[in-house]
Design a protein around this motif. Structure first.
Motif, PDB file in Angstrom:
ATOM      1  N   HIS A  70       0.834  -1.198   0.000  1.00  0.00           N
ATOM      2  CA  HIS A  70       0.000   0.000   0.000  1.00  0.00           C
ATOM      3  C   HIS A  70       0.868   1.247   0.000  1.00  0.00           C
ATOM      4  O   HIS A  70       0.582   2.217  -0.713  1.00  0.00           O
ATOM      5  CB  HIS A  70      -0.932  -0.002   1.210  1.00  0.00           C
ATOM      6  N   VAL A  71       1.918   1.251   0.797  1.00  0.00           N
ATOM      7  CA  VAL A  71       2.817   2.401   0.853  1.00  0.00           C
ATOM      8  C   VAL A  71       3.459   2.633  -0.513  1.00  0.00           C
ATOM      9  O   VAL A  71       3.506   3.763  -1.028  1.00  0.00           O
ATOM     10  CB  VAL A  71       3.905   2.204   1.929  1.00  0.00           C
ATOM     11  N   GLU A  72       3.941   1.555  -1.121  1.00  0.00           N
ATOM     12  CA  GLU A  72       4.595   1.665  -2.423  1.00  0.00           C
ATOM     13  C   GLU A  72       3.634   2.208  -3.484  1.00  0.00           C
ATOM     14  O   GLU A  72       4.010   3.035  -4.319  1.00  0.00           O
ATOM     15  CB  GLU A  72       5.120   0.286  -2.847  1.00  0.00           C
ATOM     16  N   ARG A  73       2.381   1.764  -3.436  1.00  0.00           N
ATOM     17  CA  ARG A  73       1.409   2.153  -4.467  1.00  0.00           C
ATOM     18  C   ARG A  73       0.854   3.547  -4.244  1.00  0.00           C
ATOM     19  O   ARG A  73       0.619   4.293  -5.219  1.00  0.00           O
ATOM     20  CB  ARG A  73       0.251   1.133  -4.484  1.00  0.00           C
ATOM     21  N   PHE A  74       0.638   3.957  -2.990  1.00  0.00           N
ATOM     22  CA  PHE A  74      -0.113   5.184  -2.731  1.00  0.00           C
ATOM     23  C   PHE A  74       0.714   6.357  -2.226  1.00  0.00           C
ATOM     24  O   PHE A  74       0.230   7.490  -2.222  1.00  0.00           O
ATOM     25  CB  PHE A  74      -1.238   4.889  -1.733  1.00  0.00           C
ATOM     26  N   SER A  75       1.936   6.129  -1.800  1.00  0.00           N
ATOM     27  CA  SER A  75       2.751   7.217  -1.266  1.00  0.00           C
ATOM     28  C   SER A  75       2.967   8.301  -2.323  1.00  0.00           C
ATOM     29  O   SER A  75       3.385   8.016  -3.458  1.00  0.00           O
ATOM     30  CB  SER A  75       4.105   6.686  -0.786  1.00  0.00           C
ATOM     31  N   GLY A  76       2.645   9.536  -1.957  1.00  0.00           N
ATOM     32  CA  GLY A  76       2.816  10.653  -2.863  1.00  0.00           C
ATOM     33  C   GLY A  76       1.723  10.819  -3.892  1.00  0.00           C
ATOM     34  O   GLY A  76       1.741  11.777  -4.678  1.00  0.00           O
ATOM     35  N   SER A 111     -16.572  -3.634   9.605  1.00  0.00           N
ATOM     36  CA  SER A 111     -16.097  -2.293   9.922  1.00  0.00           C
ATOM     37  C   SER A 111     -15.597  -1.591   8.667  1.00  0.00           C
ATOM     38  O   SER A 111     -15.057  -2.225   7.747  1.00  0.00           O
ATOM     39  CB  SER A 111     -14.975  -2.353  10.952  1.00  0.00           C
ATOM     40  N   PRO A 112     -15.755  -0.257   8.594  1.00  0.00           N
ATOM     41  CA  PRO A 112     -15.211   0.489   7.450  1.00  0.00           C
ATOM     42  C   PRO A 112     -13.710   0.303   7.299  1.00  0.00           C
ATOM     43  O   PRO A 112     -13.197   0.221   6.177  1.00  0.00           O
ATOM     44  CB  PRO A 112     -15.557   1.943   7.794  1.00  0.00           C
ATOM     45  N   GLU A 113     -12.992   0.239   8.403  1.00  0.00           N
ATOM     46  CA  GLU A 113     -11.536   0.090   8.343  1.00  0.00           C
ATOM     47  C   GLU A 113     -11.131  -1.230   7.690  1.00  0.00           C
ATOM     48  O   GLU A 113     -10.176  -1.273   6.899  1.00  0.00           O
ATOM     49  CB  GLU A 113     -10.944   0.191   9.756  1.00  0.00           C
ATOM     50  N   ARG A 114     -11.844  -2.279   8.022  1.00  0.00           N
ATOM     51  CA  ARG A 114     -11.530  -3.582   7.423  1.00  0.00           C
ATOM     52  C   ARG A 114     -11.828  -3.569   5.922  1.00  0.00           C
ATOM     53  O   ARG A 114     -11.042  -4.071   5.111  1.00  0.00           O
ATOM     54  CB  ARG A 114     -12.348  -4.681   8.123  1.00  0.00           C
ATOM     55  N   LEU A 115     -12.966  -2.967   5.562  1.00  0.00           N
ATOM     56  CA  LEU A 115     -13.306  -2.871   4.143  1.00  0.00           C
ATOM     57  C   LEU A 115     -12.269  -2.043   3.392  1.00  0.00           C
ATOM     58  O   LEU A 115     -11.841  -2.407   2.291  1.00  0.00           O
ATOM     59  CB  LEU A 115     -14.697  -2.250   3.975  1.00  0.00           C
ATOM     60  N   VAL A 116     -11.857  -0.919   3.965  1.00  0.00           N
ATOM     61  CA  VAL A 116     -10.909  -0.032   3.290  1.00  0.00           C
ATOM     62  C   VAL A 116      -9.574  -0.725   3.040  1.00  0.00           C
ATOM     63  O   VAL A 116      -8.954  -0.532   1.988  1.00  0.00           O
ATOM     64  CB  VAL A 116     -10.733   1.266   4.101  1.00  0.00           C
ATOM     65  N   ALA A 117      -9.116  -1.530   3.972  1.00  0.00           N
ATOM     66  CA  ALA A 117      -7.878  -2.289   3.744  1.00  0.00           C
ATOM     67  C   ALA A 117      -8.021  -3.176   2.511  1.00  0.00           C
ATOM     68  O   ALA A 117      -7.087  -3.304   1.697  1.00  0.00           O
ATOM     69  CB  ALA A 117      -7.543  -3.124   4.978  1.00  0.00           C
ATOM     70  N   THR A 162      -6.067  -2.880  -1.300  1.00  0.00           N
ATOM     71  CA  THR A 162      -5.449  -4.057  -1.920  1.00  0.00           C
ATOM     72  C   THR A 162      -6.031  -4.308  -3.307  1.00  0.00           C
ATOM     73  O   THR A 162      -5.305  -4.649  -4.247  1.00  0.00           O
ATOM     74  CB  THR A 162      -5.637  -5.291  -1.027  1.00  0.00           C
ATOM     75  N   ALA A 163      -7.344  -4.124  -3.454  1.00  0.00           N
ATOM     76  CA  ALA A 163      -7.983  -4.315  -4.763  1.00  0.00           C
ATOM     77  C   ALA A 163      -7.438  -3.326  -5.792  1.00  0.00           C
ATOM     78  O   ALA A 163      -7.258  -3.668  -6.968  1.00  0.00           O
ATOM     79  CB  ALA A 163      -9.496  -4.158  -4.632  1.00  0.00           C
ATOM     80  N   VAL A 164      -7.164  -2.100  -5.355  1.00  0.00           N
ATOM     81  CA  VAL A 164      -6.581  -1.109  -6.265  1.00  0.00           C
ATOM     82  C   VAL A 164      -5.154  -1.494  -6.631  1.00  0.00           C
ATOM     83  O   VAL A 164      -4.758  -1.424  -7.810  1.00  0.00           O
ATOM     84  CB  VAL A 164      -6.624   0.303  -5.641  1.00  0.00           C
ATOM     85  N   VAL A 165      -4.363  -1.893  -5.653  1.00  0.00           N
ATOM     86  CA  VAL A 165      -2.988  -2.335  -5.918  1.00  0.00           C
ATOM     87  C   VAL A 165      -2.983  -3.459  -6.943  1.00  0.00           C
ATOM     88  O   VAL A 165      -2.161  -3.488  -7.869  1.00  0.00           O
ATOM     89  CB  VAL A 165      -2.308  -2.796  -4.610  1.00  0.00           C
ATOM     90  N   ASP A 166      -3.911  -4.393  -6.797  1.00  0.00           N
ATOM     91  CA  ASP A 166      -3.974  -5.559  -7.683  1.00  0.00           C
ATOM     92  C   ASP A 166      -4.777  -5.295  -8.954  1.00  0.00           C
ATOM     93  O   ASP A 166      -4.953  -6.200  -9.780  1.00  0.00           O
ATOM     94  CB  ASP A 166      -4.590  -6.747  -6.935  1.00  0.00           C
ATOM     95  N   ASP A 167      -5.284  -4.060  -9.110  1.00  0.00           N
ATOM     96  CA  ASP A 167      -6.086  -3.670 -10.275  1.00  0.00           C
ATOM     97  C   ASP A 167      -7.250  -4.634 -10.508  1.00  0.00           C
ATOM     98  O   ASP A 167      -7.508  -5.092 -11.619  1.00  0.00           O
ATOM     99  CB  ASP A 167      -5.213  -3.586 -11.533  1.00  0.00           C
ATOM    100  N   GLU A 168      -7.958  -4.924  -9.424  1.00  0.00           N
ATOM    101  CA  GLU A 168      -9.113  -5.812  -9.518  1.00  0.00           C
ATOM    102  C   GLU A 168     -10.315  -5.062 -10.089  1.00  0.00           C
ATOM    103  O   GLU A 168     -10.554  -3.902  -9.753  1.00  0.00           O
ATOM    104  CB  GLU A 168      -9.479  -6.356  -8.132  1.00  0.00           C
TER     105      GLU A 168
END
Length: 283
Positions: A5-11, A222-228, A232-238
């Motif tokens: 997540h850090v690698e994909r979203f940082s910046g 929980s929203p937090e669990r869903l957001v995680a 991941t779905a965005v990182v994996d381009d699902e």
């Protein structure tokens, strides 16, 4: 902290609509936590500001007032982010409402309201963000739909109509967007424990009890669990995220045995109907 997540979203630059509560607030916090620059947009500016005041991490967040039914306002926010950041990396079209209750009690004003927010709000976000992403040959659009956009249920007729439309929009757009290097993911969760469950009742419809069951509120997703899972779905381009696991199972059954699911829903709605007002419409 998830290293991917850090690698994909940082910046990265991100707009989150409906950021003042629920899934949007959790998205804002998570994105800041992995280093993104987030514009937390909500029609309730005070709510967005409250979210921003609580987030922490290597990223940053700022609150912005935004009514997603106003196409010009959505365009203005998107253009401003692009002007400030050089491009828009992530567009989370998350704002939405529920109007639940018996269909014959819905007014045309209620139909128009939910269509304007849940469907046109997403259209406005796509219309504003997608051309910028095409120009940059990068970016990702994430549209929040619902399990109600995969499996239709009575007492949620207007909500299902809008969420089915968001699913269709997202899937169609994804097939076009890939050639421009733009990703599209549609999020289809079942009931998540957010304030949306307590709003939008017609008659005596009890949203939280309907979605979760009167005895199941403590087990809500929980929203937090869903957001995680969203990140991941965005990182994996699902193309899809259907959550939690029991919802994926239900969706699979619905595709292969639709009558079974309809019969289950019919029985459940009949039970809920005991608690729904059988009043005459005031239209």
């Amino acid at each position: 902290m998830n290293a991917k997540h850090v690698e994909r979203f940082s910046g990265r630059s991100a707009i989150v609509t409906g950021g003042g509560s629920g899934i949007g607030a959790a998205l804002t916090a998570a994105l800041v936590g992995v280093g993104a620059q987030v514009w937390c947009a909500d029609i309730d500016l005070a709510a967005a500001e409250a979210v921003v005041s609580k987030v922490s991490g290597p990223g940053s967040a700022q609150a912005v007032a935004l009514d997603v039914t106003d196409a010009a306002a959505v365009q203005s926010v998107v253009d401003d982010v692009v002007a400030r950041s050089g491009k828009l990396d992530l567009m989370f079209n998350n704002a939405g409402i529920v109007i639940g209750g018996e269909t014959h009690l819905l007014t045309l004003e209620q139909w128009n309201q939910i269509i304007d927010i849940n469907l046109r709000g997403v259209v406005h976000g796509v219309h504003a963000a997608y051309p910028h992403m095409i120009a940059a040959r990068s970016g990702h659009i994430i549209n929040t739909a619902s399990a109600a956009g995969l499996m239709a249920s009575g007492l949620l007729t207007s909500y299902c109509a809008t969420k089915f439309a968001v699913v269709g929009l997202s899937n169609a757009l994804r097939s076009e967007a890939v050639r421009f290097g733009v990703g599209v993911t549609v999020i289809c969760p079942s009931a998540v424990d957010t304030p949306i469950l307590d709003k939008g009742a017609v008659g005596d419809f009890a949203g939280r009890d309907f979605f979760l069951g009167a005895e199941k509120s403590k087990r809500a997703y929980s929203p937090e669990r869903l957001v995680a899972e969203i990140l991941t779905a965005v990182v994996d381009d699902e193309p899809w995220l259907v959550a939690p696991r029991r919802t994926r199972i239900g969706w699979t059954i619905a595709r292969f045995a639709p009558r079974f699911i309809q019969n289950r829903l019919t029985g459940y709605i009949a039970e809920q109907g005991l608690h729904v007002a059988r009043t005459t419409s005031d239209r």
